[in-house]
Scaffold this motif. Structure first.
Motif, PDB file in Angstrom:
ATOM      1  N   GLY A 141      10.501  -0.378 -33.220  1.00  0.00           N
ATOM      2  CA  GLY A 141      10.148  -1.119 -34.423  1.00  0.00           C
ATOM      3  C   GLY A 141      11.322  -1.835 -35.041  1.00  0.00           C
ATOM      4  N   VAL A 142      12.390  -2.061 -34.279  1.00  0.00           N
ATOM      5  CA  VAL A 142      13.580  -2.725 -34.787  1.00  0.00           C
ATOM      6  C   VAL A 142      13.542  -4.190 -34.393  1.00  0.00           C
ATOM      7  CG1 VAL A 142      16.096  -2.788 -34.728  1.00  0.00           C
ATOM      8  CG2 VAL A 142      14.898  -0.594 -34.580  1.00  0.00           C
ATOM      9  N   SER A 143      13.839  -5.081 -35.305  1.00  0.00           N
ATOM     10  CA  SER A 143      13.852  -6.504 -34.991  1.00  0.00           C
ATOM     11  C   SER A 143      14.949  -7.176 -35.794  1.00  0.00           C
ATOM     12  CB  SER A 143      12.499  -7.148 -35.326  1.00  0.00           C
ATOM     13  OG  SER A 143      12.213  -7.004 -36.698  1.00  0.00           O
ATOM     14  N   ALA A 144      15.304  -8.371 -35.378  1.00  0.00           N
ATOM     15  CA  ALA A 144      16.305  -9.123 -36.121  1.00  0.00           C
ATOM     16  C   ALA A 144      15.770  -9.389 -37.520  1.00  0.00           C
ATOM     17  CB  ALA A 144      16.594 -10.432 -35.400  1.00  0.00           C
ATOM     18  N   GLN A 145      16.642  -9.269 -38.532  1.00  0.00           N
ATOM     19  CA  GLN A 145      16.189  -9.425 -39.906  1.00  0.00           C
ATOM     20  C   GLN A 145      15.711 -10.839 -40.169  1.00  0.00           C
ATOM     21  OE1 GLN A 145      19.003  -9.681 -43.210  1.00  0.00           O
ATOM     22  NE2 GLN A 145      17.945  -7.961 -44.164  1.00  0.00           N
ATOM     23  N   TRP A 146      14.555 -10.928 -40.802  1.00  0.00           N
ATOM     24  CA  TRP A 146      14.023 -12.228 -41.189  1.00  0.00           C
ATOM     25  C   TRP A 146      14.855 -12.788 -42.331  1.00  0.00           C
ATOM     26  CZ3 TRP A 146      12.374 -13.830 -45.952  1.00  0.00           C
ATOM     27  CH2 TRP A 146      11.730 -15.078 -46.006  1.00  0.00           C
ATOM     28  N   ALA A 147      14.995 -14.090 -42.369  1.00  0.00           N
ATOM     29  CA  ALA A 147      15.661 -14.767 -43.480  1.00  0.00           C
ATOM     30  C   ALA A 147      15.002 -16.124 -43.673  1.00  0.00           C
ATOM     31  CB  ALA A 147      17.152 -14.938 -43.199  1.00  0.00           C
ATOM     32  N   PRO A 148      14.940 -16.615 -44.895  1.00  0.00           N
ATOM     33  CA  PRO A 148      14.339 -17.933 -45.141  1.00  0.00           C
ATOM     34  C   PRO A 148      15.071 -19.027 -44.371  1.00  0.00           C
ATOM     35  CG  PRO A 148      14.663 -16.736 -47.195  1.00  0.00           C
ATOM     36  CD  PRO A 148      15.403 -15.976 -46.139  1.00  0.00           C
ATOM     37  N   LYS A 149      14.323 -19.988 -43.881  1.00  0.00           N
ATOM     38  CA  LYS A 149      14.920 -21.100 -43.143  1.00  0.00           C
ATOM     39  C   LYS A 149      15.114 -22.331 -44.017  1.00  0.00           C
ATOM     40  CE  LYS A 149      13.055 -19.625 -38.673  1.00  0.00           C
ATOM     41  NZ  LYS A 149      12.200 -19.988 -37.513  1.00  0.00           N
ATOM     42  N   GLY A 150      14.506 -22.322 -45.179  1.00  0.00           N
ATOM     43  CA  GLY A 150      14.629 -23.465 -46.082  1.00  0.00           C
ATOM     44  C   GLY A 150      14.726 -23.009 -47.518  1.00  0.00           C
ATOM     45  N   ASN A 151      14.362 -23.893 -48.425  1.00  0.00           N
ATOM     46  CA  ASN A 151      14.443 -23.589 -49.848  1.00  0.00           C
ATOM     47  C   ASN A 151      13.427 -22.524 -50.255  1.00  0.00           C
ATOM     48  OD1 ASN A 151      15.456 -24.407 -52.641  1.00  0.00           O
ATOM     49  ND2 ASN A 151      13.250 -24.652 -52.882  1.00  0.00           N
ATOM     50  N   ASN A 198       6.121 -16.522 -47.800  1.00  0.00           N
ATOM     51  CA  ASN A 198       7.387 -15.797 -47.868  1.00  0.00           C
ATOM     52  C   ASN A 198       8.492 -16.612 -48.532  1.00  0.00           C
ATOM     53  OD1 ASN A 198       8.089 -17.706 -45.934  1.00  0.00           O
ATOM     54  ND2 ASN A 198       7.957 -16.277 -44.210  1.00  0.00           N
ATOM     55  N   ASP A 199       8.130 -17.768 -49.099  1.00  0.00           N
ATOM     56  CA  ASP A 199       9.157 -18.651 -49.663  1.00  0.00           C
ATOM     57  C   ASP A 199       9.027 -18.842 -51.170  1.00  0.00           C
ATOM     58  OD1 ASP A 199       6.834 -20.114 -49.668  1.00  0.00           O
ATOM     59  OD2 ASP A 199       7.695 -21.900 -48.718  1.00  0.00           O
ATOM     60  N   VAL A 200       8.314 -17.936 -51.842  1.00  0.00           N
ATOM     61  CA  VAL A 200       8.196 -18.017 -53.296  1.00  0.00           C
ATOM     62  C   VAL A 200       8.045 -16.609 -53.862  1.00  0.00           C
ATOM     63  CG1 VAL A 200       5.691 -18.387 -53.121  1.00  0.00           C
ATOM     64  CG2 VAL A 200       6.894 -18.995 -55.236  1.00  0.00           C
ATOM     65  N   ILE A 201       8.807 -16.308 -54.920  1.00  0.00           N
ATOM     66  CA  ILE A 201       8.683 -15.037 -55.619  1.00  0.00           C
ATOM     67  C   ILE A 201       8.681 -15.321 -57.117  1.00  0.00           C
ATOM     68  CG2 ILE A 201       9.677 -13.637 -53.781  1.00  0.00           C
ATOM     69  CD1 ILE A 201      12.322 -13.618 -55.223  1.00  0.00           C
ATOM     70  N   LEU A 202       8.243 -14.346 -57.894  1.00  0.00           N
ATOM     71  CA  LEU A 202       8.059 -14.529 -59.334  1.00  0.00           C
ATOM     72  C   LEU A 202       8.883 -13.516 -60.114  1.00  0.00           C
ATOM     73  CD1 LEU A 202       6.333 -15.730 -61.778  1.00  0.00           C
ATOM     74  CD2 LEU A 202       4.757 -13.828 -61.339  1.00  0.00           C
ATOM     75  N   VAL A 203       9.663 -14.007 -61.084  1.00  0.00           N
ATOM     76  CA  VAL A 203      10.354 -13.099 -61.996  1.00  0.00           C
ATOM     77  C   VAL A 203       9.366 -12.724 -63.093  1.00  0.00           C
ATOM     78  CG1 VAL A 203      11.324 -15.016 -63.348  1.00  0.00           C
ATOM     79  CG2 VAL A 203      12.372 -12.754 -63.479  1.00  0.00           C
ATOM     80  N   THR A 204       9.297 -11.450 -63.425  1.00  0.00           N
ATOM     81  CA  THR A 204       8.256 -11.012 -64.347  1.00  0.00           C
ATOM     82  C   THR A 204       8.708  -9.785 -65.127  1.00  0.00           C
ATOM     83  OG1 THR A 204       5.887 -10.466 -64.490  1.00  0.00           O
ATOM     84  CG2 THR A 204       7.115  -9.542 -62.627  1.00  0.00           C
ATOM     85  N   SER A 205       7.817  -9.306 -65.978  1.00  0.00           N
ATOM     86  CA  SER A 205       8.117  -8.136 -66.804  1.00  0.00           C
ATOM     87  C   SER A 205       6.806  -7.599 -67.374  1.00  0.00           C
ATOM     88  CB  SER A 205       9.119  -8.506 -67.911  1.00  0.00           C
ATOM     89  OG  SER A 205       8.611  -9.553 -68.718  1.00  0.00           O
ATOM     90  N   LEU A 206       6.863  -6.990 -68.543  1.00  0.00           N
ATOM     91  CA  LEU A 206       5.692  -6.323 -69.121  1.00  0.00           C
ATOM     92  C   LEU A 206       4.414  -7.155 -69.200  1.00  0.00           C
ATOM     93  CD1 LEU A 206       6.836  -4.079 -72.104  1.00  0.00           C
ATOM     94  CD2 LEU A 206       5.584  -3.394 -70.073  1.00  0.00           C
ATOM     95  N   PRO A 207       4.477  -8.458 -69.506  1.00  0.00           N
ATOM     96  CA  PRO A 207       3.230  -9.224 -69.587  1.00  0.00           C
ATOM     97  C   PRO A 207       2.400  -9.202 -68.306  1.00  0.00           C
ATOM     98  CG  PRO A 207       4.954 -10.411 -70.702  1.00  0.00           C
ATOM     99  CD  PRO A 207       5.619  -9.247 -70.013  1.00  0.00           C
ATOM    100  N   LEU A 208       3.037  -8.924 -67.179  1.00  0.00           N
ATOM    101  CA  LEU A 208       2.273  -8.784 -65.946  1.00  0.00           C
ATOM    102  C   LEU A 208       1.262  -7.652 -66.090  1.00  0.00           C
ATOM    103  CD1 LEU A 208       1.906  -9.652 -62.978  1.00  0.00           C
ATOM    104  CD2 LEU A 208       3.622  -7.937 -62.359  1.00  0.00           C
ATOM    105  N   ILE A 209       1.619  -6.668 -66.903  1.00  0.00           N
ATOM    106  CA  ILE A 209       0.732  -5.532 -67.158  1.00  0.00           C
ATOM    107  C   ILE A 209      -0.154  -5.777 -68.375  1.00  0.00           C
ATOM    108  CG2 ILE A 209       0.724  -3.116 -67.919  1.00  0.00           C
ATOM    109  CD1 ILE A 209       3.158  -2.688 -66.086  1.00  0.00           C
ATOM    110  N   THR A 210       0.448  -6.232 -69.476  1.00  0.00           N
ATOM    111  CA  THR A 210      -0.324  -6.367 -70.715  1.00  0.00           C
ATOM    112  C   THR A 210      -1.357  -7.491 -70.652  1.00  0.00           C
ATOM    113  OG1 THR A 210       1.460  -7.721 -71.676  1.00  0.00           O
ATOM    114  CG2 THR A 210       1.479  -5.363 -72.149  1.00  0.00           C
ATOM    115  N   ASN A 211      -1.073  -8.562 -69.930  1.00  0.00           N
ATOM    116  CA  ASN A 211      -2.068  -9.630 -69.791  1.00  0.00           C
ATOM    117  C   ASN A 211      -3.361  -9.097 -69.190  1.00  0.00           C
ATOM    118  OD1 ASN A 211      -0.789 -11.888 -70.870  1.00  0.00           O
ATOM    119  ND2 ASN A 211       0.220 -12.421 -68.963  1.00  0.00           N
ATOM    120  N   LYS A 212      -3.220  -8.257 -68.191  1.00  0.00           N
ATOM    121  CA  LYS A 212      -4.394  -7.685 -67.530  1.00  0.00           C
ATOM    122  C   LYS A 212      -5.111  -6.701 -68.444  1.00  0.00           C
ATOM    123  CE  LYS A 212      -7.033  -6.473 -63.975  1.00  0.00           C
ATOM    124  NZ  LYS A 212      -8.044  -7.366 -63.383  1.00  0.00           N
TER     125      LYS A 212
END
Length: 332
Positions: free
Chosen positions: A28-38, A97-111
Motif C-alpha cells: 500500500g505504499v506509493s509515491a506521495q501525491w502533490a498538486p501539479k498546478g494552482n 483535490n485542488d481546492v480546500i476551505l478555511v473554516t471554523s465554528l460557523p461550519l457547525i452553527t450554520n447547520k
C-alpha cells in the motif's frame, strides 16, 4: 577505462526494480501525491476577516519556509457567514483535490441553526490549526466602566446598548450568545447588529455600535492603539497580550468560549490529497514564521490532524447545548 554493463546485469536490475514496485504496491505504499498546478484556498468572508487572515497567515508561513512548491491562491467567497462558500464546495467541487476551505465554528452553527443545509459531515476534515478566544470591547470614549457595568445596563434595559458582531450564526455571534446568555440575559431581546466578519471592528471605531464581540486577534491592534476599551475575554485565563483585562469568568459569568480555525476539503476528496495537506500543514505549524504569526494574532496552538473529525462531532454537540441554553434557538 570504459566498462560495459552486460545485458544479464541490466535485466537483473530491471527485475529488482519491478519487484520493488510490486512489493510497494502490495504494502500500500506509493509515491506521495502533490498538486501539479494552482490550488485554491477558499475563505468564506471578505479580506481582513478571520478566515481570510488565517489562510493568508498559513500561506505566508508555507511560502517563507518553502513547505510547498506549487502556487496557492486565497479566494474570498463572502456571504451567509460562510454558507455560500460551503455550498460551493459541496455542489461544485465534489471529489476535487485542488481546492480546500478555511473554516471554523460557523461550519457547525450554520447547520444547527438551519441557515445552511450543509455542515461538516458534508465535507472532508483535514486539519485544525489554531484556537482563538473572544473579547468584549467598547469604543475608547465609552462611559461603560467594565464588563459588570455592561451586564448591569443590559439587565436593566436589553436594548440600551447596541452590540456588534458577525452576522448570525457566525462564531463571534455564537460567542456573544454564550456570554450574554450565560449572564442570565434573554439574548433574543438584545439589540444585536450583524456585520461581515471583517467589518465588526470598523463598526466599533465608527461609532455604529456601542459594544462588540469579536476575536482577540481582530480587536488587538485597536486596543493597543487606544481606540478600543477591552472589557473581558472568553478564555480560561487572561490573554498573554492583555494581562490587565479580566476573563468573563473572573467577571462573574461562568463561560469559557473558544473558536477553532482549520481546513476542510470538498466531499469525496481523495485520501492522498488529504494526507498531503495534513503533512504540509503539520510542517507549517512547526515553523518560526507561523509561531510568530500566532503570537501576533493571539491564536493558541491547537494543531490536530487525526481525530479532527471526532473533535467536530464533540464540538457540534457542545454548540447545540450552548445555543439552546442561550435561548438562541429551539430544537425541533
Amino acid at each position: 577505462m570504459i566498462t560495459r554493463q552486460r545485458p544479464t546485469v541490466r535485466v537483473a536490475a530491471g527485475l529488482v526494480a519491478a519487484a520493488a514496485v510490486l512489493l510497494a504496491s502490495a504494502l500500500g505504499v506509493s509515491a506521495q501525491w502533490a498538486p501539479k498546478g494552482n490550488v485554491s484556498w477558499m475563505a468564506g468572508a471578505g479580506p481582513g476577516s478571520g478566515w481570510d487572515t488565517t489562510a493568508r497567515a498559513a500561506l505566508q508561513a508555507m511560502s517563507a519556509h518553502k513547505v510547498v512548491g506549487h502556487p496557492v491562491t486565497v479566494v474570498n467567497k463572502p456571504g451567509g457567514s460562510g454558507a455560500i462558500a460551503v455550498a460551493e464546495m459541496v455542489n461544485q467541487h465534489k471529489g476535487k483535490n485542488d481546492v480546500i476551505l478555511v473554516t471554523s465554528l460557523p461550519l457547525i452553527t450554520n447547520k444547527i441553526m438551519g441557515t445552511s443545509p450543509y455542515g461538516y459531515k458534508d465535507l472532508t476534515p483535514i486539519v485544525r490549526l489554531a484556537a482563538t478566544y473572544y473579547m468584549v470591547a467598547v469604543p475608547a470614549n465609552s462611559d461603560v466602566k467594565d464588563f459588570k457595568d455592561l451586564i448591569a445596563r443590559l439587565k436593566k434595559d436589553p436594548k440600551s446598548v447596541s452590540i456588534g458582531g458577525s452576522t448570525p450564526p457566525a462564531d463571534d455571534w455564537a460567542a456573544a450568545m454564550a456570554v450574554f446568555g450565560g449572564a442570565g440575559l434573554d439574548v433574543t431581546k438584545l439589540k444585536f447588529i450583524g456585520y461581515d466578519g471583517g467589518q465588526v471592528a470598523a463598526a466599533v471605531l465608527g461609532g455604529h455600535v456601542q459594544a462588540a464581540v469579536n476575536t482577540v486577534g481582530e480587536f488587538a491592534q485597536h486596543v493597543e492603539a487606544g481606540k478600543m476599551k477591552p472589557l473581558a475575554t472568553t478564555g480560561p485565563e487572561r490573554e498573554p497580550k492583555f494581562q490587565s483585562v479580566p476573563t468573563v469568568k473572573e467577571s462573574g459569568v461562568d463561560v469559557v468560549f473558544m473558536n477553532w480555525r482549520g481546513f476542510v476539503g470538498p466531499p469525496g476528496m481523495p485520501k492522498d490529497a488529504v494526507a498531503y495537506w495534513r503533512q504540509k500543514f503539520g510542517e507549517m505549524v512547526k515553523t518560526q514564521t507561523w509561531k510568530d504569526l500566532r503570537a501576533r494574532y493571539s491564536w493558541a496552538d491547537a494543531f490536530m490532524a487525526d481525530g479532527f473529525d471526532r473533535f467536530l462531532d464533540q464540538n457540534a454537540t457542545l454548540m447545540a447545548d450552548i445555543l439552546k441554553d442561550a435561548g438562541a434557538f429551539k430544537k425541533k
